[in-house]
Design a protein around this motif. Structure first.
Motif, PDB file in Angstrom:
ATOM      1  N   ALA A 140      60.775 -42.900  31.213  1.00 32.84           N
ATOM      2  CA  ALA A 140      60.586 -42.999  32.656  1.00 32.84           C
ATOM      3  C   ALA A 140      61.913 -43.291  33.338  1.00 32.84           C
ATOM      4  O   ALA A 140      62.843 -43.824  32.735  1.00 32.84           O
ATOM      5  CB  ALA A 140      59.582 -44.111  32.967  1.00 32.84           C
ATOM      6  N   THR A 141      61.985 -42.910  34.607  1.00 35.51           N
ATOM      7  CA  THR A 141      63.162 -43.259  35.384  1.00 35.51           C
ATOM      8  C   THR A 141      63.000 -44.666  35.937  1.00 35.51           C
ATOM      9  O   THR A 141      61.906 -45.079  36.301  1.00 35.51           O
ATOM     10  CB  THR A 141      63.372 -42.262  36.542  1.00 35.51           C
ATOM     11  OG1 THR A 141      64.501 -42.685  37.315  1.00 35.51           O
ATOM     12  CG2 THR A 141      62.153 -42.168  37.449  1.00 35.51           C
ATOM     13  N   SER A 142      64.084 -45.414  35.981  1.00 32.99           N
ATOM     14  CA  SER A 142      64.020 -46.767  36.542  1.00 32.99           C
ATOM     15  C   SER A 142      64.423 -46.774  38.012  1.00 32.99           C
ATOM     16  O   SER A 142      64.328 -47.798  38.684  1.00 32.99           O
ATOM     17  CB  SER A 142      64.942 -47.707  35.746  1.00 32.99           C
ATOM     18  OG  SER A 142      66.285 -47.224  35.785  1.00 32.99           O
ATOM     19  N   ASP A 143      64.884 -45.606  38.512  1.00 30.84           N
ATOM     20  CA  ASP A 143      65.309 -45.528  39.908  1.00 30.84           C
ATOM     21  C   ASP A 143      64.108 -45.637  40.842  1.00 30.84           C
ATOM     22  O   ASP A 143      63.056 -45.029  40.592  1.00 30.84           O
ATOM     23  CB  ASP A 143      66.017 -44.196  40.182  1.00 30.84           C
ATOM     24  CG  ASP A 143      67.331 -44.082  39.415  1.00 30.84           C
ATOM     25  OD1 ASP A 143      67.877 -45.136  39.027  1.00 30.84           O
ATOM     26  OD2 ASP A 143      67.805 -42.949  39.216  1.00 30.84           O
ATOM     27  N   PRO A 149      58.276 -45.924  38.115  1.00 29.99           N
ATOM     28  CA  PRO A 149      59.299 -46.959  38.296  1.00 29.99           C
ATOM     29  C   PRO A 149      58.694 -48.204  38.920  1.00 29.99           C
ATOM     30  O   PRO A 149      57.627 -48.154  39.539  1.00 29.99           O
ATOM     31  CB  PRO A 149      60.313 -46.289  39.236  1.00 29.99           C
ATOM     32  CG  PRO A 149      59.561 -45.200  39.911  1.00 29.99           C
ATOM     33  CD  PRO A 149      58.534 -44.722  38.942  1.00 29.99           C
ATOM     34  N   LYS A 150      59.352 -49.339  38.762  1.00 30.72           N
ATOM     35  CA  LYS A 150      58.818 -50.586  39.315  1.00 30.72           C
ATOM     36  C   LYS A 150      58.718 -50.523  40.829  1.00 30.72           C
ATOM     37  O   LYS A 150      57.816 -51.099  41.435  1.00 30.72           O
ATOM     38  CB  LYS A 150      59.701 -51.755  38.884  1.00 30.72           C
ATOM     39  CG  LYS A 150      59.587 -52.090  37.400  1.00 30.72           C
ATOM     40  CD  LYS A 150      60.420 -53.309  37.038  1.00 30.72           C
ATOM     41  CE  LYS A 150      60.266 -53.638  35.553  1.00 30.72           C
ATOM     42  NZ  LYS A 150      61.084 -54.820  35.159  1.00 30.72           N
ATOM     43  N   LYS A 151      59.674 -49.836  41.440  1.00 23.07           N
ATOM     44  CA  LYS A 151      59.667 -49.714  42.897  1.00 23.07           C
ATOM     45  C   LYS A 151      59.390 -48.262  43.265  1.00 23.07           C
ATOM     46  O   LYS A 151      60.186 -47.370  42.980  1.00 23.07           O
ATOM     47  CB  LYS A 151      61.012 -50.156  43.471  1.00 23.07           C
ATOM     48  CG  LYS A 151      61.310 -51.628  43.211  1.00 23.07           C
ATOM     49  CD  LYS A 151      62.713 -52.007  43.650  1.00 23.07           C
ATOM     50  CE  LYS A 151      63.006 -53.481  43.357  1.00 23.07           C
ATOM     51  NZ  LYS A 151      64.405 -53.847  43.707  1.00 23.07           N
ATOM     52  N   LEU A 164      56.335 -36.515  36.207  1.00 26.04           N
ATOM     53  CA  LEU A 164      57.284 -37.390  35.526  1.00 26.04           C
ATOM     54  C   LEU A 164      58.636 -36.694  35.362  1.00 26.04           C
ATOM     55  O   LEU A 164      59.695 -37.298  35.576  1.00 26.04           O
ATOM     56  CB  LEU A 164      56.726 -37.796  34.160  1.00 26.04           C
ATOM     57  CG  LEU A 164      57.598 -38.736  33.320  1.00 26.04           C
ATOM     58  CD1 LEU A 164      57.850 -40.050  34.052  1.00 26.04           C
ATOM     59  CD2 LEU A 164      56.958 -38.991  31.966  1.00 26.04           C
ATOM     60  N   ASP A 165      58.607 -35.413  35.004  1.00 26.81           N
ATOM     61  CA  ASP A 165      59.849 -34.656  34.886  1.00 26.81           C
ATOM     62  C   ASP A 165      60.580 -34.571  36.219  1.00 26.81           C
ATOM     63  O   ASP A 165      61.819 -34.625  36.267  1.00 26.81           O
ATOM     64  CB  ASP A 165      59.558 -33.244  34.378  1.00 26.81           C
ATOM     65  CG  ASP A 165      59.268 -33.205  32.886  1.00 26.81           C
ATOM     66  OD1 ASP A 165      59.390 -34.269  32.246  1.00 26.81           O
ATOM     67  OD2 ASP A 165      58.928 -32.137  32.367  1.00 26.81           O
ATOM     68  N   THR A 166      59.831 -34.422  37.293  1.00 26.00           N
ATOM     69  CA  THR A 166      60.450 -34.376  38.628  1.00 26.00           C
ATOM     70  C   THR A 166      61.161 -35.683  38.933  1.00 26.00           C
ATOM     71  O   THR A 166      62.295 -35.687  39.428  1.00 26.00           O
ATOM     72  CB  THR A 166      59.383 -34.097  39.705  1.00 26.00           C
ATOM     73  OG1 THR A 166      58.652 -32.920  39.366  1.00 26.00           O
ATOM     74  CG2 THR A 166      60.035 -33.892  41.055  1.00 26.00           C
ATOM     75  N   MET A 167      60.511 -36.788  38.624  1.00 28.03           N
ATOM     76  CA  MET A 167      61.136 -38.090  38.867  1.00 28.03           C
ATOM     77  C   MET A 167      62.405 -38.254  38.029  1.00 28.03           C
ATOM     78  O   MET A 167      63.381 -38.848  38.481  1.00 28.03           O
ATOM     79  CB  MET A 167      60.142 -39.210  38.543  1.00 28.03           C
ATOM     80  CG  MET A 167      59.047 -39.380  39.576  1.00 28.03           C
ATOM     81  SD  MET A 167      58.049 -40.869  39.301  1.00 28.03           S
ATOM     82  CE  MET A 167      56.946 -40.307  38.021  1.00 28.03           C
ATOM     83  N   ALA A 168      62.373 -37.719  36.807  1.00 29.22           N
ATOM     84  CA  ALA A 168      63.519 -37.859  35.907  1.00 29.22           C
ATOM     85  C   ALA A 168      64.609 -36.817  36.170  1.00 29.22           C
ATOM     86  O   ALA A 168      65.676 -36.864  35.562  1.00 29.22           O
ATOM     87  CB  ALA A 168      63.049 -37.762  34.458  1.00 29.22           C
ATOM     88  N   GLY A 169      64.332 -35.847  37.061  1.00 24.18           N
ATOM     89  CA  GLY A 169      65.318 -34.805  37.350  1.00 24.18           C
ATOM     90  C   GLY A 169      65.433 -33.780  36.238  1.00 24.18           C
ATOM     91  O   GLY A 169      66.494 -33.183  36.050  1.00 24.18           O
ATOM     92  N   ASP A 170      64.341 -33.532  35.515  1.00 24.06           N
ATOM     93  CA  ASP A 170      64.335 -32.596  34.402  1.00 24.06           C
ATOM     94  C   ASP A 170      63.626 -31.313  34.830  1.00 24.06           C
ATOM     95  O   ASP A 170      62.416 -31.303  35.076  1.00 24.06           O
ATOM     96  CB  ASP A 170      63.617 -33.230  33.212  1.00 24.06           C
ATOM     97  CG  ASP A 170      63.662 -32.364  31.955  1.00 24.06           C
ATOM     98  OD1 ASP A 170      64.032 -31.175  32.062  1.00 24.06           O
ATOM     99  OD2 ASP A 170      63.335 -32.881  30.878  1.00 24.06           O
ATOM    100  N   GLN A 171      64.366 -30.199  34.898  1.00 24.01           N
ATOM    101  CA  GLN A 171      63.807 -28.935  35.381  1.00 24.01           C
ATOM    102  C   GLN A 171      63.343 -27.995  34.262  1.00 24.01           C
ATOM    103  O   GLN A 171      62.981 -26.854  34.527  1.00 24.01           O
ATOM    104  CB  GLN A 171      64.856 -28.200  36.228  1.00 24.01           C
ATOM    105  CG  GLN A 171      65.215 -28.923  37.526  1.00 24.01           C
ATOM    106  CD  GLN A 171      66.314 -28.198  38.290  1.00 24.01           C
ATOM    107  OE1 GLN A 171      67.378 -27.964  37.737  1.00 24.01           O
ATOM    108  NE2 GLN A 171      66.051 -27.850  39.532  1.00 24.01           N
TER     109      GLN A 171
END
Length: 508
Positions: A5-8, A40-42, A433-440
């Motif tokens: 997961a992304t933490s951003d 992400p937490k936020k 989830l991939d979108t959040m992580a920037g994975d295309q």
């Protein structure tokens, strides 16, 4: 295809927040990601639409949707209360550029509260005619200036034909960098579709036989029991060729036919898929006549219930020329696949809802067993079942127990349910989830969409320019029109199906 997961901090702004796609897919997917600890937490989810409602009314609606459509079942109060405090609603007219300023204010407020810059994902869960309007207004309001943090997710259909797809591509590419553009096809998020790559490229025993020397033909079949129901107006302007083959089925074909990538990199993988589309044989008018067939369902009975024909569906032209079934024979003209036919078919009101890929291998060069031993002889097949069963099965010949030498077809099966205890995520969960992580990796690229349109345009033009005099030509609860059987029978083959009831042998 993210592994973490992304933490951003992340802000989702969903255009069409009160619509059917958000209700059935997006909101349940985001909630399940939250339950499984992938969010992400936020984070903040902002639904937007023209319907006037408060945050509380929107949250109540989402709770009803999630209770009905989420794979995790009804929401538990404690978890729901924790999730819902991050969900908001904003009334907005997508055509009014002024209303986009409110999004900027909300984004700034969250950044200030979190003391960090958030990733911002604009999800266009709206009708295609709004894609140019929304993408233009976001850019005009300067809400996508941060190239690394802002992403635009666009649903299918991406264009109505090659020309409109090129125009939309040109517009969006002028407003955003490639790294910001996510063209989504939910089929690519399905667990078994992703496993095609793992199965092919992580097992050395397959590569030597994955070519024209050993494979006789490939079948890709996506069939549905459902009719068009209340989607008549949309389907009248689409049809099976646009709705399924141009995107879903050609995507599956690319996964089967692509060359091994040099690395597990998004651009590298997408380059290899584009290579397949560019290598596919273009259709001449004569090819359309001999290698593409269409159908339209008539009335019938499904599971004891009488169902109407397509022309009797709500808001459908009683003399409609729209196909609800299509079957096409493709060829990939490159070194690996030269001469191997790829048969694809899709249809509504079929006998079974299933998505399968069948790879039939060539027969053994010399049969050493006596005729009585091989009454049920069958060539080896690899069957990848995407839905409803998720499995990969290799069908081989083996001796039946007993004194006599009698050969039987047996299955070597990898079955998700039998192998893993954890539930597979929904396709939209993977893709969000991939979108959040920037994975295309699992998203289409503009040139890939255009190449797919370019391939099917001769078929579209031929069918739209010539009215079918045989419609309707298959009844509900059948396997489609006879012309589809003739298409594949001319080459000495027949369509395969994998029974949903778990029987081992594939049937015609």
């Amino acid at each position: 295809m993210s592994t973490k997961a992304t933490s951003d901090p992340t802000i989702f702004i969903i255009f069409g927040g009160t619509g059917d796609l958000n209700a059935r897919k997006l909101a349940p997917a985001l909630y399940n990601l939250f339950l499984d600890g992938w969010m992400p937490k936020k984070f903040s989810i902002i639904g937007t639409g023209r319907t006037k409602m408060s945050d509380e009314e929107f949250r109540t609606k989402l709770l009803e949707d999630i209770n009905q459509f989420s794979r995790s079942g009804k929401a538990e109060k404690e978890k729901w209360d924790e999730f819902i405090k991050n969900v908001y609603y904003q009334v907005s007219d997508a055509k009014d550029a002024e209303t986009y300023k409110e999004f900027g204010k909300r984004i700034d407020a969250h950044n200030a509260e979190w003391k960090a810059k958030a990733n911002v994902i604009y999800y266009l869960a709206v009708a295609p005619e709004f894609f140019p309007i929304i993408t233009t207004n976001i850019a005009k309001a300067k809400l996508a200036e941060d190239k690394k943090r802002v992403r635009i997710v666009i649903e299918k259909p991406f264009g109505h034909d090659l020309e409109s797809a090129q125009e939309l591509n040109k517009l969006i590419s002028s407003l955003y960098d490639d790294c910001q553009i996510y063209l989504i096809d939910h089929y690519l998020g399905k667990e078994t579709v992703q496993n095609i790559m793992a199965f092919r490229f992580a097992n050395s025993i397959l590569e030597p036989i994955w070519n024209r020397n050993f494979i006789e033909h490939v079948q890709i079949s996506v069939t549905e029991q459902l009719g068009v129901q209340d989607r008549g107006p949309y389907y009248e302007g689409s049809g099976a060729l646009r709705d399924m083959i141009q995107n879903h089925l050609l995507q599956l074909l690319c996964f089967v036919a692509m060359e091994a990538p040099n690395s597990f990199n998004a651009e590298e993988l997408r380059n290899r898929k584009v290579d397949v589309l560019k290598a596919m044989r273009k259709f001449t008018p004569e090819d359309v006549r001999t290698s593409a067939v269409r159908g339209q369902y008539g009335p019938g009975w499904i599971q004891g219930e009488e169902v109407p024909g397509y022309r009797q569906e709500t808001k459908v032209d009683p003399n409609s020329n729209t196909e609800t079934f299509a079957a096409i024979k493709f060829f990939v003209d490159n070194w690996r696949w030269h001469g191997v036919p790829f048969y694809v078919r899709t249809g509504k009101r079929m006998h079974q809802s299933a998505s399968t890929i069948t790879i039939q291998f060539k027969d053994v060069p010399h049969l050493v067993f006596p005729a009585e031993a091989t009454d049920s002889w069958q060539q080896n097949r690899l069957i990848i079942s995407i839905q409803p069963e998720m499995s990969i099965r290799l069908q081989v010949q083996a001796k039946r127990p007993g004194i006599d030498m009698v050969l039987n077809t047996v299955d070597m099966v990898f079955d998700y349910k039998g192998t893993y205890t954890n539930e597979a995520p929904e396709a939209y969960e993977t893709l969000l989830l991939d979108t959040m992580a920037g994975d295309q990796t699992l998203f289409m690229r503009g040139d890939q969409v255009e190449a797919a349109w370019d391939l099917i345009m001769p078929i579209l033009k031929t069918w739209e320019g010539k009215k079918s005099l045989s419609f309707p030509n298959y009844s509900a609860d059948s396997w489609g029109p006879e012309v589809a059987e003739a298409l594949i029978a001319r080459d000495g083959f027949h369509w395969f199906t994998l029974p949903v009831n778990g029987n081992k042998k594939a049937k015609h």
